[in-house]
Design a protein around this motif. Structure first.
Motif, short mmCIF file in Angstrom:
data_model
loop_
_atom_site.label_atom_id
_atom_site.label_comp_id
_atom_site.label_asym_id
_atom_site.label_seq_id
_atom_site.Cartn_x
_atom_site.Cartn_y
_atom_site.Cartn_z
N VAL A 74 14.31 17.28 -14.07
CA VAL A 74 13.52 16.21 -14.25
C VAL A 74 14.70 14.94 -14.75
O VAL A 74 14.67 13.65 -14.69
CB VAL A 74 12.29 15.64 -14.66
CG1 VAL A 74 11.55 16.87 -14.26
CG2 VAL A 74 12.41 15.72 -16.34
N VAL A 75 16.13 15.27 -15.89
CA VAL A 75 16.49 14.28 -16.01
C VAL A 75 17.97 14.46 -15.20
O VAL A 75 18.48 15.62 -15.60
CB VAL A 75 16.62 14.41 -17.09
CG1 VAL A 75 18.21 13.45 -18.26
CG2 VAL A 75 15.73 13.89 -18.14
N PRO A 76 18.39 13.67 -14.69
CA PRO A 76 20.02 13.76 -13.88
C PRO A 76 20.95 13.65 -15.21
O PRO A 76 21.29 13.51 -16.15
CB PRO A 76 19.64 12.61 -13.11
CG PRO A 76 18.80 11.66 -13.23
CD PRO A 76 18.12 12.24 -14.89
N LEU A 77 22.10 14.14 -14.63
CA LEU A 77 23.49 15.42 -15.42
C LEU A 77 23.44 13.98 -15.70
O LEU A 77 24.65 13.98 -16.96
CB LEU A 77 24.28 15.56 -14.30
CG LEU A 77 25.67 15.97 -14.88
CD1 LEU A 77 25.36 17.17 -15.89
CD2 LEU A 77 26.79 16.62 -13.71
N GLU A 78 23.97 12.79 -15.02
CA GLU A 78 24.75 11.50 -15.35
C GLU A 78 23.67 10.86 -16.05
O GLU A 78 24.80 10.51 -17.73
CB GLU A 78 24.59 10.61 -14.09
CG GLU A 78 25.30 11.27 -12.91
CD GLU A 78 24.60 11.53 -11.89
OE1 GLU A 78 22.96 12.20 -13.02
OE2 GLU A 78 25.05 12.07 -11.01
N THR A 79 22.67 11.36 -16.80
CA THR A 79 21.98 10.25 -17.64
C THR A 79 22.06 11.36 -19.11
O THR A 79 22.24 10.56 -19.53
CB THR A 79 20.01 10.50 -17.41
OG1 THR A 79 20.46 9.70 -15.56
CG2 THR A 79 19.48 9.80 -18.23
N ILE A 80 21.51 12.76 -19.18
CA ILE A 80 21.77 13.48 -19.78
C ILE A 80 23.54 13.30 -20.70
O ILE A 80 23.57 13.11 -21.83
CB ILE A 80 21.71 14.53 -20.23
CG1 ILE A 80 21.24 15.21 -21.59
CG2 ILE A 80 22.43 15.35 -18.80
CD1 ILE A 80 21.41 16.50 -21.22
N MET A 81 24.61 13.57 -19.89
CA MET A 81 26.27 12.76 -20.02
C MET A 81 25.60 11.34 -21.26
O MET A 81 26.38 11.53 -22.13
CB MET A 81 27.09 13.00 -19.17
CG MET A 81 27.54 13.79 -18.23
SD MET A 81 28.32 13.77 -17.12
CE MET A 81 29.34 15.35 -17.25
N GLU B 105 18.68 3.56 -17.49
CA GLU B 105 18.13 2.78 -16.57
C GLU B 105 19.34 2.37 -15.51
O GLU B 105 19.58 2.33 -14.30
CB GLU B 105 18.02 1.08 -16.97
CG GLU B 105 17.30 0.21 -15.92
CD GLU B 105 16.14 -0.18 -15.30
OE1 GLU B 105 15.19 0.38 -16.43
OE2 GLU B 105 16.19 0.53 -14.38
N VAL B 106 20.64 2.39 -16.58
CA VAL B 106 21.62 2.26 -15.31
C VAL B 106 22.63 3.66 -15.23
O VAL B 106 23.58 2.88 -14.08
CB VAL B 106 22.68 1.64 -16.30
CG1 VAL B 106 22.22 0.54 -17.07
CG2 VAL B 106 23.16 2.52 -17.70
N SER B 107 22.39 4.39 -16.15
CA SER B 107 22.62 6.38 -15.12
C SER B 107 21.82 6.05 -14.04
O SER B 107 21.71 7.96 -13.94
CB SER B 107 22.52 7.42 -16.51
OG SER B 107 21.87 7.54 -16.52
#
Lengths: 359, 225
Positions: A67-74, B181-183
């Motif tokens: 549910v948490v995308p790769l870009e976000t966890i990075m 929000e931004v990612s």
């Protein structure tokens, strides 16, 4: 060949000055272990370790639940690294195995796909105004304990030896999958023969049990436990491991992963409730320890100050074998010695007071 | 779209279909699941077959333990391929077409929302004993006496400061929120909600309500083995 092969997978572990990142699961189920880690390093070993109130979850359980995308966890990981640098540290250590895998995966992905690092830097700047500074070293907290195992052995109040027979205790070590299966070179001993826990057991006088399903997953499987409808998968895999290790009659299990330690404990309870099967001696369970609890007992810490009352499977049979003195009446006290009742007794729990010494 | 995910590029180079991944896979022991076949389908790049996968139960069986990764003689990672498939299935809204896929709503609300609310994936107050009977009698005792018990181990239980289960300060939580929000994290959450809302109505619920979410969390058709 087998015993020497771990030496092919060595990594540099810093001696001192650690930035400590807590674990979501561990602080829920093993808050005493996290405290013991800090106490052992600070008070017993005199090491500098920083417990930062500003860091958050790495969001790894969300990431591996998809549910948490790769870009976000990075970007969350980049924030943790920035906090470390801002606090004046370079050696990042993680209390969680899932997080440890995440940190290694993120660093490797930035290396392999540099555009992802650039994107993360941009997101971090935009969201927080912080600048990404990568750590000089990454280690799991069990690596740190392994690194200091001989110092701990020199300060030991007792060894992992059965007080009544004089024989070394038989210990099953369980390594969390994400410790070395994702990046074998990031773990001491690699993925096939990880030595991180075995090294501690041997240094402190125990015998490591080898058994067929030693490397099998505990069964957590993220969504396979987190969603109630899927839990059959989780318990089936723990069951497979427990059935495989039981004939070797281990005195206890030690795990370096927050989830594994909890599941191997709790699923023993669930199995005993489902079909009456128990895996320890005398109809009880096999105690499941964290490596801090194992180190703490070796160093003479009080088991209830280590938080061993959080276990569903009683630890008293092990404490008796080790010759640990403990007050049964203090086990279930609350803060400031407050009486708050005790859990209802079940097959694998509640034997402490009435059963006394066991071998 | 699938190849835009770096995990697919890292996880699938050239698979010779030996099946070692399936042999060591904990999910394959329990479910009617074969990572070797999934990798073979993705490797064939047949869009029709891949779309079927994205709508299927199959891609949701993996536990992401990554036991497949070190064993693959060709350096592939079927677990990474699964992660890429699951991400795309959610972006395209196909996840709601399978029972196991629909569970993503429960995971988003139970874990995902908790991250934004508390800064942690899980906290003691959201491990409800009635939803976690396997946690046993000791957990019930901890849950009922949390402040007193955690207070033995942390000066900061539920309060700001350093220590286990400390309250994350407002500015740090705001930073996490802005990161989401931004990612694209928040947009991804919204995508899960929107497609779940549509499917819930199709299934006769009054939208993606608590009742629908609990259905996805508890229902097992027993057709997975």
């Amino acid at each position: 060949m087998r015993r020497a092969s771990w030496q092919e997978y060595q990594k540099e572990i810093a001696d001192n000055k650690y930035y400590y990142a807590r674990s979501c699961i561990r602080q829920n189920f093993f808050p005493g272990s996290e405290r013991a880690f800090l106490d052992i390093l600070t008070n017993d070993l005199g090491v500098d370790i920083f417990d930062d109130p500003l860091h958050t979850s790495c969001t790894g359980i969300g990431y591996h639940s998809d549910v948490v995308p790769l870009e976000t966890i990075m970007t969350v990981v980049a924030r943790q690294f920035s906090l470390m640098a801002e606090a004046g540290y370079e050696n990042f250590i993680s209390s969680c195995i899932t997080s440890f895998g995440i940190y290694n995966e993120v660093l490797a992905t930035w290396e392999e796909f540099p555009e992802t690092e650039e994107r993360t830097r941009r997101y971090l700047r935009e969201a927080t105004g912080r600048e990404l500074v990568k750590p000089r070293s990454i280690a799991h907290t069990s690596d740190i304990m392994f690194h200091h195992r001989h110092s701990i052995a020199r300060r030991a109040k007792r060894r992992l030896v059965n007080l009544y027979t004089g024989e070394s205790l038989r210990v099953v070590e369980h390594i969390g999958c994400h410790y070395a299966k994702i990046f074998p070179k990031s773990g001491i001993g690699g993925s096939e023969f990880p030595y991180v826990l075995a090294g501690m057991i041997e240094a402190w006088g125990g015998d490591v049990v080898d058994y067929p399903e030693r490397r099998h997953c505990c069964g957590f499987g993220f969504r396979n436990y987190l969603v109630q409808a899927n839990r059959g998968s989780s318990i089936a895999n723990s069951h497979k491991k427990l059935e495989s290790m039981a004939p070797y009659k281990p005195d206890f299990i030690v795990a370096n992963c927050p989830g594994c330690a909890m599941f191997l404990d709790k699923w023993q309870y669930a199995i005993s409730e489902m079909d009456g099967t128990t895996y320890g001696a005398n109809g009880r369970g096999i105690p499941v320890l964290t490596y801090e609890e194992m180190a703490g007992l070796v160093l003479g810490y009080d088991p209830w100050e280590l938080g061993m009352q959080f276990h569903q499977v009683d630890v008293e049979p092990l404490l008796d074998k080790l010759g640990v003195e403990y007050n049964p009446d203090a086990k279930y006290l609350g803060r400031d010695g407050k009486l708050i009742g005790r859990p209802r007794a079940v097959a694998v729990n509640g034997c402490g007071v009435e059963l006394g010494l066991r071998r | 779209m699938l190849t835009e995910d770096v995990r697919l590029r890292e996880g699938l180079k050239a698979c010779m279909n030996c099946g070692v991944c399936t042999a060591v896979c904990p999910a394959a022991e329990f479910y009617d699941y074969d990572p070797r076949q999934i990798v073979a389908i993705v490797q064939r790049r047949d869009d029709r077959e891949i779309e079927q996968l994205l709508r299927s139960e199959t891609i949701w069986y993996c536990g992401e333990c990554m036991s497949c990764r070190p064993r693959c003689p060709r350096g592939n990672t079927p677990g990474y391929v699964i992660q890429a498939l699951r991400t795309l299935s959610q972006r395209l809204g196909y996840f709601v077409e399978s029972e196991k896929g629909r569970q993503q709503l429960a995971l988003k609300r139970l874990i995902g929302d908790n991250i934004l609310r508390t800064g942690y994936c899980l906290t003691p107050r959201n491990i409800l004993p009635e939803l976690h009977p396997e946690q046993g009698a000791v957990w019930e005792w901890i849950y009922e006496n949390d402040e007193s018990i955690y207070g033995r181990f942390s000066e900061c239980y539920g309060k700001e400061g350093a220590g286990a289960l400390r309250k994350i300060d407002d500015e740090s939580l705001a930073e996490i929120s802005r990161i989401f929000e931004v990612s694209g994290g928040k947009a991804f959450y919204d995508t899960i909600e929107q497609h779940s809302e549509r499917k819930a109505r199709e299934m006769g619920y009054d939208g993606a309500t608590e009742e629908y979410m609990m259905h996805t969390y508890t229902y097992n058709s027993e057709n997975h083995y």
